[in-house]
Scaffold this active site. Structure first.
Site, PDB file in Angstrom:
ATOM      1  N   ARG A 199      -9.220   4.217 -15.163  1.00  0.00           N
ATOM      2  CA  ARG A 199      -9.018   5.517 -14.514  1.00  0.00           C
ATOM      3  C   ARG A 199      -8.138   6.410 -15.398  1.00  0.00           C
ATOM      4  NH1 ARG A 199      -6.739   3.491  -8.862  1.00  0.00           N
ATOM      5  NH2 ARG A 199      -5.867   1.965 -10.292  1.00  0.00           N
ATOM      6  N   LYS A 236      -1.439   4.307 -13.458  1.00  0.00           N
ATOM      7  CA  LYS A 236      -0.725   3.058 -13.239  1.00  0.00           C
ATOM      8  C   LYS A 236       0.744   3.172 -13.614  1.00  0.00           C
ATOM      9  CE  LYS A 236      -2.351  -0.252 -11.959  1.00  0.00           C
ATOM     10  NZ  LYS A 236      -2.567  -0.652 -10.543  1.00  0.00           N
ATOM     11  N   TYR A 276       1.461   6.016  -9.851  1.00  0.00           N
ATOM     12  CA  TYR A 276       1.813   4.861  -9.015  1.00  0.00           C
ATOM     13  C   TYR A 276       2.904   4.103  -9.763  1.00  0.00           C
ATOM     14  CZ  TYR A 276      -2.546   5.330  -6.267  1.00  0.00           C
ATOM     15  OH  TYR A 276      -3.554   5.761  -5.459  1.00  0.00           O
ATOM     16  N   HIS A 286       5.121   1.391  -7.749  1.00  0.00           N
ATOM     17  CA  HIS A 286       5.352   0.108  -7.059  1.00  0.00           C
ATOM     18  C   HIS A 286       6.622  -0.565  -7.586  1.00  0.00           C
ATOM     19  CE1 HIS A 286       1.484   0.474  -5.091  1.00  0.00           C
ATOM     20  NE2 HIS A 286       0.933   0.743  -6.255  1.00  0.00           N
ATOM     21  N   GLU A 316       2.640   6.234  -4.325  1.00  0.00           N
ATOM     22  CA  GLU A 316       2.528   5.382  -3.132  1.00  0.00           C
ATOM     23  C   GLU A 316       3.554   5.699  -2.060  1.00  0.00           C
ATOM     24  OE1 GLU A 316       3.357   4.308  -6.147  1.00  0.00           O
ATOM     25  OE2 GLU A 316       5.144   3.054  -6.033  1.00  0.00           O
ATOM     26  N   ASP A 319      -4.019  -7.679  -2.008  1.00  0.00           N
ATOM     27  CA  ASP A 319      -2.852  -7.109  -2.707  1.00  0.00           C
ATOM     28  C   ASP A 319      -1.572  -7.235  -1.881  1.00  0.00           C
ATOM     29  OD1 ASP A 319      -3.750  -5.247  -0.865  1.00  0.00           O
ATOM     30  OD2 ASP A 319      -3.194  -3.523  -2.091  1.00  0.00           O
TER      31      ASP A 319
HETATM   32  N1  LIG Z   1      -8.006  -4.958  -3.022  1.00  0.00           N
HETATM   33  C1  LIG Z   1      -7.947  -3.666  -3.310  1.00  0.00           C
HETATM   34  O1  LIG Z   1      -8.408  -3.225  -4.365  1.00  0.00           O
HETATM   35  C2  LIG Z   1      -7.356  -2.706  -2.321  1.00  0.00           C
HETATM   36  C3  LIG Z   1      -7.579  -1.330  -2.447  1.00  0.00           C
HETATM   37  C4  LIG Z   1      -7.058  -0.479  -1.464  1.00  0.00           C
HETATM   38  C5  LIG Z   1      -6.318  -1.013  -0.403  1.00  0.00           C
HETATM   39  N2  LIG Z   1      -6.107  -2.362  -0.334  1.00  0.00           N
HETATM   40  C6  LIG Z   1      -5.350  -3.005   0.769  1.00  0.00           C
HETATM   41  O2  LIG Z   1      -6.148  -3.073   1.950  1.00  0.00           O
HETATM   42  C7  LIG Z   1      -5.258  -3.263   3.056  1.00  0.00           C
HETATM   43  C8  LIG Z   1      -5.644  -2.313   4.187  1.00  0.00           C
HETATM   44  O3  LIG Z   1      -5.336  -0.978   3.791  1.00  0.00           O
HETATM   45  P1  LIG Z   1      -5.579   0.260   4.767  1.00  0.00           P
HETATM   46  O4  LIG Z   1      -5.344   1.475   3.967  1.00  0.00           O
HETATM   47  O5  LIG Z   1      -6.855   0.098   5.496  1.00  0.00           O
HETATM   48  O6  LIG Z   1      -4.393   0.079   5.816  1.00  0.00           O
HETATM   49  P2  LIG Z   1      -4.278   0.793   7.245  1.00  0.00           P
HETATM   50  O7  LIG Z   1      -2.818   0.804   7.594  1.00  0.00           O
HETATM   51  O8  LIG Z   1      -5.054   2.050   7.284  1.00  0.00           O
HETATM   52  O9  LIG Z   1      -5.039  -0.246   8.227  1.00  0.00           O
HETATM   53  C9  LIG Z   1      -4.547  -1.526   8.505  1.00  0.00           C
HETATM   54  C10 LIG Z   1      -4.989  -1.872   9.917  1.00  0.00           C
HETATM   55  O10 LIG Z   1      -4.663  -3.245  10.158  1.00  0.00           O
HETATM   56  C11 LIG Z   1      -4.392  -3.329  11.553  1.00  0.00           C
HETATM   57  N3  LIG Z   1      -3.792  -4.595  11.892  1.00  0.00           N
HETATM   58  C12 LIG Z   1      -2.492  -4.992  11.824  1.00  0.00           C
HETATM   59  N4  LIG Z   1      -2.378  -6.248  12.292  1.00  0.00           N
HETATM   60  C13 LIG Z   1      -3.623  -6.649  12.668  1.00  0.00           C
HETATM   61  C14 LIG Z   1      -4.143  -7.837  13.237  1.00  0.00           C
HETATM   62  N5  LIG Z   1      -3.352  -8.882  13.514  1.00  0.00           N
HETATM   63  N6  LIG Z   1      -5.473  -7.907  13.483  1.00  0.00           N
HETATM   64  C15 LIG Z   1      -6.284  -6.866  13.212  1.00  0.00           C
HETATM   65  N7  LIG Z   1      -5.840  -5.703  12.690  1.00  0.00           N
HETATM   66  C16 LIG Z   1      -4.520  -5.611  12.424  1.00  0.00           C
HETATM   67  C17 LIG Z   1      -3.509  -2.120  11.801  1.00  0.00           C
HETATM   68  O11 LIG Z   1      -3.385  -1.821  13.187  1.00  0.00           O
HETATM   69  C18 LIG Z   1      -4.272  -1.046  11.011  1.00  0.00           C
HETATM   70  O12 LIG Z   1      -5.206  -0.361  11.818  1.00  0.00           O
HETATM   71  C19 LIG Z   1      -3.858  -3.031   2.491  1.00  0.00           C
HETATM   72  O13 LIG Z   1      -3.242  -4.263   2.220  1.00  0.00           O
HETATM   73  C20 LIG Z   1      -4.107  -2.282   1.206  1.00  0.00           C
HETATM   74  O14 LIG Z   1      -3.051  -2.426   0.269  1.00  0.00           O
HETATM   75  C21 LIG Z   1      -6.604  -3.207  -1.281  1.00  0.00           C
END
Ligand SMILES: NC(=O)c1ccc[n+]([C@@H]2O[C@H](COP(=O)([O-])OP(=O)(O)OC[C@H]3O[C@@H](n4cnc5c(N)ncnc54)[C@H](O)[C@@H]3O)[C@@H](O)[C@H]2O)c1
Length: 366
Positions: free
Chosen positions: A15, A75, A94, A96, A118, A270
């Site tokens: 990116r 990054k 970002y 972190h 972030e 993550d």
């Molecule tokens: N792997 C990757 O490349 C990548 C990229 C972007 C985001 N992410 C990660 O994805 C994850 C989700 O991000 P997001 O932006 O959707 O977050 P978000 O805060 O929008 O959504 C998280 C949801 O999880 C729910 N939740 C909490 N506890 C729960 C449970 N016990 N059961 C069911 N749902 C529950 C919350 O109520 C919320 O609605 C984060 O950890 C983020 O860092 C990873």
């Protein structure tokens, strides 16, 4: 202001912090933009695209840092970049910080102004510069999940959309946040049956209002999760507890209740993942198998689609870049409270208290 856009040198990062459209807006506002040669290539933007938009191309990363008042990148700086950052220079990217003491110490020493994507936070607590990456990852989760459900890559051999006379595949989405809703939408679009679970009733009501009838909402608890993993082909982990490790909603013992070839895409990897058997993987080797269940746990999913990710990210960062360039960081952060929350380290002082807390240091409050 003079704005510099270096090429990302972190491994596998394609990116770039600014597109030619961003350069065009800055130049229109009488700013100067220096772009390192080749900085946008990984995302499909070439030197001549930036030049046409009004940028000057510089040969080396050293020149970009040395000649710019503000650096806009993607990054967190890596060790090779620490010494390039100048006293008083704005670095918008970002960071972190809480996960790297070495980076934090280096940025304190640099006496630069570190504004972290972030931690830019809207009044309702949402994180506008993280949202686009969750949108990308949520949509991609279904694309990847569909692929790994194919038999040659050890999946169940299920086509998510089904065909006439054959029921569609079943997708279980854990978490109805940004990732979960985007995943549910993509799966529903392919014709799959979708079950989405959350503990937040407001989120479930919202999903219920906006999704078609083949997206079913249920409350997230162990009973429902145990029930659904037996019958769903693809499971998406999109759970987040802000600032904490994701809860293990699927424990090791539950894998034996899934059918062989079930695919788990744990987007929450993550934050430690919401499946006990999750461990981070890379785009080079994205999956592994435990108890016949395919695990896809890539920690930087948006990295595989740098064009989309770069444009999605810069769409939301550019308005802040313009404010910083037009009025300087002090005024911009005072007038825009969301941007102000992005200030992490200012001229050698930590001003974002969670970072100090992470290392048990005393914060200096702005
Ligand atoms: N792997 C990757 O490349 C990548 C990229 C972007 C985001 N992410 C990660 O994805 C994850 C989700 O991000 P997001 O932006 O959707 O977050 P978000 O805060 O929008 O959504 C998280 C949801 O999880 C729910 N939740 C909490 N506890 C729960 C449970 N016990 N059961 C069911 N749902 C529950 C919350 O109520 C919320 O609605 C984060 O950890 C983020 O860092 C990873």
């Amino acid at each position: 202001m003079i704005v510099g856009v270096p090429k990302e040198i972190k491994n596998n990062e394609s990116r770039v912090g600014m597109t030619p459209a961003g350069v065009f807006e800055l130049v229109k506002n009488s700013h100067t933009v220096y772009v390192q040669s080749g900085a946008g290539e990984g995302s499909g933007f070439f030197n001549h695209d930036y030049q046409r938009a009004g940028a000057t191309i510089l040969d080396t990363i050293g020149q970009v840092y040395a000649m710019s008042d503000m650096i806009v990148k993607v990054k967190e700086p890596i060790a090779e970049e620490y010494a390039l950052i100048q006293k008083g220079q704005i670095v918008f990217t970002y960071f972190h910080f809480a996960s790297s003491e070495a980076l934090t110490k280096a940025m304190i020493e640099s006496k630069s102004i570190c504004i972290a994507y972030e931690t830019v936070e809207d009044e309702d607590g949402t994180l506008p510069l993280l949202t686009p990456m969750s949108e990308v990852a949520g949509r991609m989760a279904i694309q990847q999940g569909a692929k790994y459900l194919e038999k040659p890559v050890k999946g169940r051999g299920v086509l998510l959309g089904g065909v006439p006379g054959v029921a569609p595949g079943r997708v279980l989405v854990l978490g109805a946040g940004v990732v979960g809703i985007q995943a549910a939408k993509m799966a529903a679009g392919l014709g799959a049956h979708v079950t989405i679970l959350d503990v937040n009733m407001k989120r479930l009501r919202h999903v219920n209002d906006i999704m078609p009838p083949h997206v079913v909402t249920e409350f997230s608890n162990e009973f429902n999760i145990r029930k659904h993993i037996k019958t769903h082909d693809l499971i998406i982990g999109g759970v987040l507890l802000k600032g904490a490790k994701a809860p293990n909603l699927i424990t090791r013992d539950m894998l034996k209740d899934m059918r062989p070839g079930t695919v788990i895409v744990d987007v929450a990897v993550d934050q430690g993942g919401c499946v006990e058997t999750t461990r981070p993987t890379t785009h080079e080797n994205p999956t592994y198998i435990v108890d016949d269940v395919v695990h896809y746990c890539v920690a930087n999913m948006p990295g595989a689609v740098p064009y989309t990710s770069t444009v999605a990210l810069t769409n939301v960062t550019l308005p802040y870049v313009l404010k910083l360039a037009n009025t300087g960081w002090r005024t911009a952060c005072k007038l825009d409270k969301s941007l102000g929350k992005g200030l992490n380290i200012v001229e050698g002082d930590i001003v974002y208290k969670e970072i100090a807390k992470a290392f048990q240091w005393e914060p200096v409050l702005a």
